[in-house]
Scaffold this motif. Sequence first.
Motif, PDB file in Angstrom:
ATOM      1  N   GLU A 224       0.830  -1.210   0.000  1.00  0.00           N
ATOM      2  CA  GLU A 224       0.000   0.000   0.000  1.00  0.00           C
ATOM      3  C   GLU A 224       0.861   1.255   0.000  1.00  0.00           C
ATOM      4  O   GLU A 224       0.563   2.230  -0.675  1.00  0.00           O
ATOM      5  CB  GLU A 224      -0.908   0.014   1.237  1.00  0.00           C
ATOM      6  N   ASN A 225       1.931   1.224   0.790  1.00  0.00           N
ATOM      7  CA  ASN A 225       2.806   2.386   0.867  1.00  0.00           C
ATOM      8  C   ASN A 225       3.441   2.708  -0.469  1.00  0.00           C
ATOM      9  O   ASN A 225       3.419   3.863  -0.912  1.00  0.00           O
ATOM     10  CB  ASN A 225       3.904   2.133   1.900  1.00  0.00           C
ATOM     11  N   TYR A 226       3.990   1.695  -1.155  1.00  0.00           N
ATOM     12  CA  TYR A 226       4.636   1.970  -2.439  1.00  0.00           C
ATOM     13  C   TYR A 226       3.596   2.266  -3.510  1.00  0.00           C
ATOM     14  O   TYR A 226       3.827   3.037  -4.435  1.00  0.00           O
ATOM     15  CB  TYR A 226       5.598   0.838  -2.809  1.00  0.00           C
ATOM     16  N   LYS A 228       1.025   4.025  -2.948  1.00  0.00           N
ATOM     17  CA  LYS A 228       0.737   5.448  -2.777  1.00  0.00           C
ATOM     18  C   LYS A 228       1.750   6.303  -3.522  1.00  0.00           C
ATOM     19  O   LYS A 228       1.395   7.317  -4.146  1.00  0.00           O
ATOM     20  CB  LYS A 228       0.749   5.823  -1.288  1.00  0.00           C
TER      21      LYS A 228
ATOM     22  N   ARG B  42       8.289   3.784   7.447  1.00  0.00           N
ATOM     23  CA  ARG B  42       7.567   3.918   6.196  1.00  0.00           C
ATOM     24  C   ARG B  42       6.282   4.726   6.384  1.00  0.00           C
ATOM     25  O   ARG B  42       5.940   5.592   5.584  1.00  0.00           O
ATOM     26  CB  ARG B  42       7.221   2.513   5.691  1.00  0.00           C
ATOM     27  N   ASP B  43       5.583   4.447   7.485  1.00  0.00           N
ATOM     28  CA  ASP B  43       4.328   5.147   7.756  1.00  0.00           C
ATOM     29  C   ASP B  43       4.563   6.608   8.118  1.00  0.00           C
ATOM     30  O   ASP B  43       3.807   7.488   7.722  1.00  0.00           O
ATOM     31  CB  ASP B  43       3.587   4.452   8.912  1.00  0.00           C
ATOM     32  N   ARG B  45       6.727   8.567   7.075  1.00  0.00           N
ATOM     33  CA  ARG B  45       7.029   9.404   5.923  1.00  0.00           C
ATOM     34  C   ARG B  45       5.796  10.159   5.419  1.00  0.00           C
ATOM     35  O   ARG B  45       5.894  11.212   4.816  1.00  0.00           O
ATOM     36  CB  ARG B  45       7.606   8.543   4.795  1.00  0.00           C
ATOM     37  N   ASN B  46       4.610   9.615   5.675  1.00  0.00           N
ATOM     38  CA  ASN B  46       3.381  10.268   5.208  1.00  0.00           C
ATOM     39  C   ASN B  46       3.122  11.617   5.873  1.00  0.00           C
ATOM     40  O   ASN B  46       2.390  12.441   5.349  1.00  0.00           O
ATOM     41  CB  ASN B  46       2.173   9.358   5.454  1.00  0.00           C
ATOM     42  N   GLU B  54       4.046  13.868  -1.007  1.00  0.00           N
ATOM     43  CA  GLU B  54       3.234  12.723  -0.626  1.00  0.00           C
ATOM     44  C   GLU B  54       1.763  13.017  -0.877  1.00  0.00           C
ATOM     45  O   GLU B  54       1.287  14.118  -0.629  1.00  0.00           O
ATOM     46  CB  GLU B  54       3.437  12.398   0.860  1.00  0.00           C
ATOM     47  N   SER B  55       1.039  12.032  -1.374  1.00  0.00           N
ATOM     48  CA  SER B  55      -0.372  12.262  -1.660  1.00  0.00           C
ATOM     49  C   SER B  55      -1.210  12.104  -0.386  1.00  0.00           C
ATOM     50  O   SER B  55      -0.779  11.477   0.575  1.00  0.00           O
ATOM     51  CB  SER B  55      -0.841  11.301  -2.746  1.00  0.00           C
ATOM     52  N   LEU B  59      -4.310   6.764   7.136  1.00  0.00           N
ATOM     53  CA  LEU B  59      -3.851   5.398   7.363  1.00  0.00           C
ATOM     54  C   LEU B  59      -4.175   4.979   8.790  1.00  0.00           C
ATOM     55  O   LEU B  59      -3.874   5.698   9.736  1.00  0.00           O
ATOM     56  CB  LEU B  59      -2.338   5.303   7.130  1.00  0.00           C
ATOM     57  N   ARG B  61      -3.390   2.501  11.740  1.00  0.00           N
ATOM     58  CA  ARG B  61      -2.448   1.523  12.256  1.00  0.00           C
ATOM     59  C   ARG B  61      -2.938   1.073  13.633  1.00  0.00           C
ATOM     60  O   ARG B  61      -3.887   1.647  14.182  1.00  0.00           O
ATOM     61  CB  ARG B  61      -1.039   2.124  12.341  1.00  0.00           C
TER      62      ARG B  61
END
Lengths: 330, 330, 330, 330, 330
Positions: A224-226, A228, B42-43, B45-46, B54-55, B59, B61
Amino acid sequence: TNASGSSGSGSAVKVRTNAGERGTLRNLTKADLAATTGLNLRDIRNVDPSFRQESPAVLVRSKAIIVNLEHIRAILQADRLLLFEPMHPSVQAFIPELQARLQAESSLLPFELRALEVVLINVCASLQRHASTLSPAVDSVLDNLSSTGVSSFGSDSVQTSLDRLLPLENALNEFLNKVTMIRTAIDDVLSSDEDMSAMYLTSVIQSGHRRRRDEHEEVEMMLENYMKVIDSVHNEISATLRAVKSTENVTQIRLDAMRNRVLRLEVYLNIATVSIASGGTVAACFGMNLLSGLEESPHAFYAISLASVSTCVLMFRGILAFLKFKRIFR
Amino acid sequence: TNASGSSGSGSAVKVRTNAGERGTLRNLTKADLAATTGLNLRDIRNVDPSFRQESPAVLVRSKAIIVNLEHIRAILQADRLLLFEPMHPSVQAFIPELQARLQAESSLLPFELRALEVVLINVCASLQRHASTLSPAVDSVLDNLSSTGVSSFGSDSVQTSLDRLLPLENALNEFLNKVTMIRTAIDDVLSSDEDMSAMYLTSVIQSGHRRRRDEHEEVEMMLENYMKVIDSVHNEISATLRAVKSTENVTQIRLDAMRNRVLRLEVYLNIATVSIASGGTVAACFGMNLLSGLEESPHAFYAISLASVSTCVLMFRGILAFLKFKRIFR
Amino acid sequence: TNASGSSGSGSAVKVRTNAGERGTLRNLTKADLAATTGLNLRDIRNVDPSFRQESPAVLVRSKAIIVNLEHIRAILQADRLLLFEPMHPSVQAFIPELQARLQAESSLLPFELRALEVVLINVCASLQRHASTLSPAVDSVLDNLSSTGVSSFGSDSVQTSLDRLLPLENALNEFLNKVTMIRTAIDDVLSSDEDMSAMYLTSVIQSGHRRRRDEHEEVEMMLENYMKVIDSVHNEISATLRAVKSTENVTQIRLDAMRNRVLRLEVYLNIATVSIASGGTVAACFGMNLLSGLEESPHAFYAISLASVSTCVLMFRGILAFLKFKRIFR
Amino acid sequence: TNASGSSGSGSAVKVRTNAGERGTLRNLTKADLAATTGLNLRDIRNVDPSFRQESPAVLVRSKAIIVNLEHIRAILQADRLLLFEPMHPSVQAFIPELQARLQAESSLLPFELRALEVVLINVCASLQRHASTLSPAVDSVLDNLSSTGVSSFGSDSVQTSLDRLLPLENALNEFLNKVTMIRTAIDDVLSSDEDMSAMYLTSVIQSGHRRRRDEHEEVEMMLENYMKVIDSVHNEISATLRAVKSTENVTQIRLDAMRNRVLRLEVYLNIATVSIASGGTVAACFGMNLLSGLEESPHAFYAISLASVSTCVLMFRGILAFLKFKRIFR
Amino acid sequence: TNASGSSGSGSAVKVRTNAGERGTLRNLTKADLAATTGLNLRDIRNVDPSFRQESPAVLVRSKAIIVNLEHIRAILQADRLLLFEPMHPSVQAFIPELQARLQAESSLLPFELRALEVVLINVCASLQRHASTLSPAVDSVLDNLSSTGVSSFGSDSVQTSLDRLLPLENALNEFLNKVTMIRTAIDDVLSSDEDMSAMYLTSVIQSGHRRRRDEHEEVEMMLENYMKVIDSVHNEISATLRAVKSTENVTQIRLDAMRNRVLRLEVYLNIATVSIASGGTVAACFGMNLLSGLEESPHAFYAISLASVSTCVLMFRGILAFLKFKRIFR
């Protein structure tokens, strides 16, 4: 966990191990490959360099994950990674990055998923790089087109911009096509619970049986991350293409509007031509070798010359007034 | 429920507590953040301000909700809210609103969902504000283009409108793109029962285990409501863009039709030029220094002058009649 | 089953009872409304007249159905119907129809569903009325454009049709947008089994618990029926818009083709101008005050005049023959 | 299994029996119809001839299948078929076909499904017939447009083709719309397992209870087959429309390219006009009644005449050379 | 496992056996076919050569797989393959390939699936061949159009490219249509678990009962693989078509821009015409047979001649300066 690698004419192959040492090159025939990986020939074609036009794919098989994304064609297994076309410059640049990340990574994920993540990071970076070279070039052409004032329209700068626009637009379309196909390849995996749970190759080997269909949270979150990132590239390129279309559209209308302005001007010039021709005809009449009876009149020359010029002016104004009255032209 | 906040070069962070007191600034490194929130890098980074492109994303979690919508980048947890880029003007304006609403709210929802609602209210208001500045500007240009009468076509006002249209159209496209991405981010959550039930972070902490997949009525209704607002903005902008396209299309045809009118006029003027040139040639012939035998005739001048003018008129009428007869021009 | 109704500045409300007597007006604040209906403020905003731009919605809540379709904003409950903006002309016209139908109806459906059907009947009729006023106007303009013969192209009638087309096209687009949104609102309910079974408010109150998810046959069939009507309106308007686009497209090409015809004509006229100017130059040469040696020749005048005219004709034919030979123009 | 039929003003009805004898006409009111078939009034409206604009539908109810496809409006029950508008020519032609097929058919399917198949065969044949009349007409116009050579562009044949194209394109669009709606109606049934299993009306009556949701293989295969036929018609018409669009597009560009050729020609002619006017002015100067000093020179006439003509030629070549040097025109 | 084959007028049929010997021709009526294969007549129509326009299909029935893809119309059964239209050249070429592959294949798949794979290989190869002939032709035309410089625009090479483009574009559209339909036919099978598990005809016959819905891994992987090939062809053709559209669009704008350049040039030429006509009128005035008082002046000729030429030049510069001052033309 054997480290091996091979490069040859038929199918050049590079193998990477779970352990940290440098991978070696190895020449593998398709039959060897099928035997080693347990894949059938149909699947292997997806990473075979001789099938250049194969579309991007992430295929999950019982003992391997087959990856064909951008320049990277690889077979991922629980204990090794076979990387094809090792002499390709992009792949050459990828190998040290792969080694570094695989060693550095302190992730809890099994080898095959860590390898997959490194591949995805590389592919995403490659797509972002490509997008970041295309967009500014297009933007500069579009700015040029949209900032061209009315007065300099029809000038060389518009022509030059248009000449540069078409190859850029084709490059955008081609790149968008590629991103869409990569997106579809990853989405195909993301939308299949079986595929995602089957990607834990190590776990399947250790436990000896399949995982439950819904045990794939880490894979799903990673993909999902990539996804995005790819989506954001896709969005950027789509938006650029829409801007290209809009600019083309409006440029065409502006060229049309400009042409109407020029045509208006031509109408005035044509009316002037008609008017001057009329005045000239008056003069031409008095130039005939015939008796007008005014030959000896001392002021006739000035009177008729004036009449000739007046004819010009009156014709010009008269035609304009007539057209305005008839609401034909204003 | 500690109230803290931090702003720095690397990653500026603002933390808000469940309690009413003013949040403080705090400088957090990514590693701290990962440790505090239990999120992987990774998360994070959003919401990292250094990844500008970033779009939009929402998310879910296990211990946090990550929100990246418009200017708001936040991590929502059961007992606090981390708000990034606290120095951004829009975020600065958001902080007091956030505090006011979190205190005022007498809702029965847990902290994380009340905070999420405040974020959604702010984002929706921001989108509506943006839409309400774009639409009137576009409408005025379109009105200008569509109300321009035939007679003044090819005039400066059309040119000016077209020059203003392109940047507006690009702004509309860009904004529509953003709204679509925000819409997709929220829809992704709305279409996943797991995500919605996992958003009750407090409830999960208190009960110690996951909620049932279908226990998420309040979240669903809340998201649906703001989804409707975003949909209505999306609809409005799409409709404006369609109106732009239609107006462009019809403007182009009207310019074409206008051009045909002008071309008709030019044909008349060209016929007049041909006619007058013919009449002039008659006069020019009698201007030759040759013996026409009429040199001494007292009426020849008037006769030939008349003949010259008649030639003009007859040519004009004759050509028109010929074209009409041949159905070429009327 | 209390009959009540209210109209005020803030939120004008009209309440209708299950029983046959005339509904009365009543002024309700939002807080009252929330208390009476058990809805939260977020939901009430959908029927609040002060939020004009809210998009169409049919929301099913535990004790009420919220309807915002076209001019009708209502809250339906098991024993009453709250109708907002009772002073709006369309709503005024709707009230007697509502009363008549609710009394006449011998349906076995509970009150809330009978009321919903009356609302849907009214909305569908309103959409069909709107469609039936737009389509003929558009058709007349399109007929006008497509029946305009070649010869009268570039005439005022084309201009007038084009001037009338743009506002009609915009109206069609706007109406299509509205129909699409209403369609989506109803489709959202139709695609949710929970929503449909939750619409039996009376049954839920009487039984004290939720209905099974699949017990909603009457509601489904009812919604499907009105969905079909809306679909047919949607189809009609879409088809009209497609016809508009096609006509615009072909009109543009016809204008282009017409222009090419006119340009051909202009080429002939330009060749004529060149030819006559050539012939005139011959005459002008003999008009020079220089010795041609033919001054006394008795036939020279006629010979040279003929030569001048011949030059015109030969030039004209020569240029055409040359262009035809070179395959440039024919 | 009663054979009956009726035709009247209000609702003309034709009833067909399971047995082979000729169906009779019968006049049925809506109320009768509702009573006989157990359908509610809302459903009956789908086959009511007074609601002309109803969109195509195949509705499955507990005791009847309601069919509204093309010209056929029918209610199918386990033991009879009610066919509406029996006086419509297409329906008249359908009745003997229906009788023949129902008797001939040795299928094992129950009456209602055999009747449905006969209806589908008739509808598909009707659509194929319609498609096969439209396509050749369009193809001939497109061939005409695309085969028109450059030289004869701007000719009447292009105009005539364009005049014929618009009504054909509108007819294609309208027909495609109808096919799409019929396709949707059948697809709605095909995508609902409940509907398909509920279509076995005879089986439901005999067994007294509903069939299992997945017992509908024969119906599914039958519908799929006719769906394929409709798909193929849909594809054919869509492809034809795409060809129309492409041809329109390319025709417009070809007209543009042709216009550019003609404009090039006009530039040459305009340069010629300027050149000849220049040469004429030289001659005109020597035609002035002023002392040039060459009046008595015996060769001056020829020299200046030559100079005049040379001026023409040199101007022409000079302007072209200048434009070519400046890269403005070549 | 009988090897037989037949070719005739009504329905030419070719039958292939599981064993290696050469298939023979056989004439089969539809009734025979229905009896032999257990298919109903409706299904057989899909492979009947007399129904030329049937769309591509892969239909799974209880005892046979019906395939209609490109030129191959076949019925696959557990022990034989019926291949229709054996005299068609493509089918003739297919027969030896089929025999070779069926014998060579050491696959573990049952006969019907091996036969299906051979058919799919042949169809995919045929599509790829077709694509690889279309694309280069289109590319050459597009390259020609986009590389044409400004100066040679309006030339024959553009015209020729445009004349060649339309048939190519139509061929692309037609081919894309075919690929899409084949894609849909295979996707219909891939998206139905029942169909895929029912394709193991041999297994069903041996076990005597249906397979479980999810036992179809080999079929799914096989179909997915060929689906990918078809997708890649589809993508290639779509991309080519998009490039065609872009090129057409930009070509049209370039033609427009070119036209504006030419129109600018025409304006200069028209101004020159007006200027020279003005100068000529000055000369014409002095050519009148009237007393100007300068008849005897020795320098008047040169003065007035100069004045005439100066009038030309001043008019030209004056008009340009005026237009520039008024910002009409620059």
